[in-house]
Design a protein around this motif. Structure first.
Motif, mmCIF file in Angstrom:
data_model
loop_
_atom_site.group_PDB
_atom_site.id
_atom_site.type_symbol
_atom_site.label_atom_id
_atom_site.label_comp_id
_atom_site.label_asym_id
_atom_site.label_seq_id
_atom_site.Cartn_x
_atom_site.Cartn_y
_atom_site.Cartn_z
ATOM 1 N N ASP A 175 31.837 56.824 34.572
ATOM 2 C CA ASP A 175 32.460 56.219 35.605
ATOM 3 C C ASP A 175 31.500 56.459 36.945
ATOM 4 N N ILE A 176 30.854 57.924 37.114
ATOM 5 C CA ILE A 176 30.098 57.987 38.277
ATOM 6 C C ILE A 176 28.880 58.757 37.548
ATOM 7 N N ALA A 177 27.600 58.482 38.032
ATOM 8 C CA ALA A 177 26.262 59.293 37.592
ATOM 9 C C ALA A 177 25.906 60.279 38.531
ATOM 10 N N LEU A 178 25.354 61.209 38.073
ATOM 11 C CA LEU A 178 24.479 61.923 38.823
ATOM 12 C C LEU A 178 23.047 61.978 38.275
ATOM 13 N N PRO B 296 28.575 53.685 40.010
ATOM 14 C CA PRO B 296 28.209 54.046 41.239
ATOM 15 C C PRO B 296 27.510 55.445 40.874
ATOM 16 N N PHE B 297 26.310 55.936 41.702
ATOM 17 C CA PHE B 297 25.812 57.159 41.369
ATOM 18 C C PHE B 297 24.957 57.817 42.509
ATOM 19 N N ALA B 298 24.532 58.970 42.608
ATOM 20 C CA ALA B 298 24.116 59.628 43.687
ATOM 21 C C ALA B 298 22.809 60.413 43.076
ATOM 22 N N VAL B 299 21.605 60.478 43.796
ATOM 23 C CA VAL B 299 20.519 61.363 43.178
ATOM 24 C C VAL B 299 20.664 62.504 43.881
#
Ligand SMILES: Nc1nc2c(ncn2[C@@H]2O[C@H](COP(=O)(O)OP(=O)(O)OP(=O)(O)O)[C@@H](O)[C@H]2O)c(=O)[nH]1
Ligand SMILES: [Mg+2]
Length: 410
Positions: free
Chosen positions: A90-93, A118-121
């Motif tokens: 559902d969310i990626a890092l 949705p993701f964050a780096v």
């Protein structure tokens, strides 16, 4: 034990090259050694899953994947498994080593975008190297969130949790009812609505409209009265109201006019529960008692409405606070989307009811304050507190009342 089934949990996947510290980050996030870490690239082969209660989101599953940047036959198999994990993410890092950013990362970003994940780096190993300014600028330009951490030194782990909360879909933050759960069919509720200068022309404000709707949804009824009519209406009633809800600004008078065995609360307290966490706000309000001259207080609003002459956040609450605690308080007002990263200079944050914000925004702000050990409460609780009626208006909410009493005693 009642466990949330995996299928209902938010799945958070850690992706990135081999050896960037994905497994180390998983371990740091969950506070346990669940995934094997070593200095050899390719340590994680099959995805490792770990269920966890992650504040403020709730039940999640972390998926630590194998680094997928090698192309030998074993590498291909790993790559396949990791890509399969994307299907349930559902969310990626996207974990990267400080300074390493290349085609591989760009490909993963493209994959997330294609799948609308949705993701964050997460720049890891920042104890060794920081990302280049150009890389960061490029990501920010594309609207991507970035976090700087060191899994080795357990630095920045909270920032990842905040990024996750911000990326999590709104429907993950289960919303309680405004007041319908306090009522049974046939109950009567009295709503006390002052019509003053602050009242919008020709209509009622959102919490009042929402309350009426929620009461009707419970097959209960309501009387909507101005504060000047309240006592007369109440005396003339043959049916005892189950609950009285009034505007915070008249709470003191209404409390005096309401017999002790009729439950009373305010619209802002209902909103505090609906949009935030009433127990935590109830705990936070006790910090008013500890305010000293020159302490900093932040008054935050979710919307940026045009302030009135006697605006509640800019004039009334600061006035009451100065009267109650100290005339030398430093009070900052913030409105709209902005909410400072660093809250540590504040002794207390008082937030508006958040009628235009979503629950997720409020819970994320509350969580941030909690992480920095800054007390946070909301308008309604602060006003009722300073008016000396807080225990009374928390009466319909036993856990919040208990949280408040524990905080004032502690
Ligand atoms: N200096 C430094 N070393 C780190 C940090 N995080 C992880 N490491 C080290 O980097 C190496 C790889 O860490 P892992 O967590 O196994 O990396 P991974 O991304 O899971 O690697 P694969 O499973 O092989 O894909 C280990 O030697 C860690 O101790 C960090 O923040 N700083
Ligand atoms: Mg690993």
């Amino acid at each position: 034990m009642i466990e949330t089934p995996k299928g209902l949990r938010l799945h958070i996947g850690l992706y990135g090259r081999r050896n960037v510290g994905k497994s180390s980050l998983l371990n740091a996030l969950v506070g346990q050694q669940v995934s094997i870490v070593s200095q050899h690239p390719g340590t994680t082969t099959d995805p490792v899953e770990k269920v966890q209660e992650l504040a403020p989101i709730g039940p999640v599953v972390f998926i630590d994947t194998a680094g997928i940047d090698d192309e030998d036959s074993l590498g291909r198999l790993r790559k396949e498994r990791s890509l399969q994990a994307l299907d349930r993410t559902d969310i990626a890092l996207l974990v990267v080593e400080g300074h390493v950013w290349g085609d591989y990362e760009e490909q993963l970003v493209a994959l997330f975008a294609e799948r609308k994940i949705p993701f964050a780096v997460v720049f890891n190993k920042t104890d060794l190297a920081m990302p280049s300014a150009a890389t960061v600028a490029g990501l920010h330009k594309a609207g991507t969130r970035t976090v700087y951490v060191s899994a080795l030194q357990s630095q920045g782990i909270e920032a990842i949790k905040i990024a996750l909360a911000e990326l999590a879909p709104e429907d993950r933050f289960a919303q309680p009812r405004l007041l319908g759960d306090l009522l049974a069919a046939g109950d009567l509720v009295v709503l006390v609505v002052p019509i003053d200068l602050g009242a919008p022309k020709g209509r009622l404000i959102l919490p009042q409209v929402q309350a009426i709707r929620d009461i009707l949804d419970s097959n209960a009824s309501c009387l909507v009265v101005k504060e000047s009519e309240y006592a007369g209406i109440l005396n003339g009633q043959t049916r005892r109201p189950k609950l009285v809800v009034c505007d915070s600004q008249v709470v003191r008078t209404i409390a005096q006019q309401t017999p002790a065995d009729i439950k009373l609360t305010t619209f802002s307290i209902l909103m505090a529960r609906f949009k935030g966490d009433l127990d935590k706000f109830a705990r936070g309000v006790a910090a008013i008692e500890t305010l000293r001259p020159h302490d900093q207080v932040l008054i935050a609003e979710s919307c940026s409405h045009h302030p009135l002459a006697d605006d509640i956040g800019r004039v009334k609450i600061p006035g009451w606070l100065r009267q109650y605690a100290s005339k030398d308080l430093h009070i900052d007002n913030l409105a709209g989307r902005e909410f400072p990263e660093d809250l540590s200079l504040y002794k207390l944050i008082i937030h508006c009811g958040g009628c235009t914000a979503n629950r997720k925004q409020m819970l994320t702000r509350l969580y941030r304050a909690e992480q920095q050990q800054v007390a946070m409460t909301n308008y309604g609780l602060a006003i009722s507190y300073m008016q000396g009626v807080l225990p009374r208006v928390l009466d319909p909410f036993p856990t919040a009342r208990a949280a408040y009493l524990a905080a004032v005693q502690g």
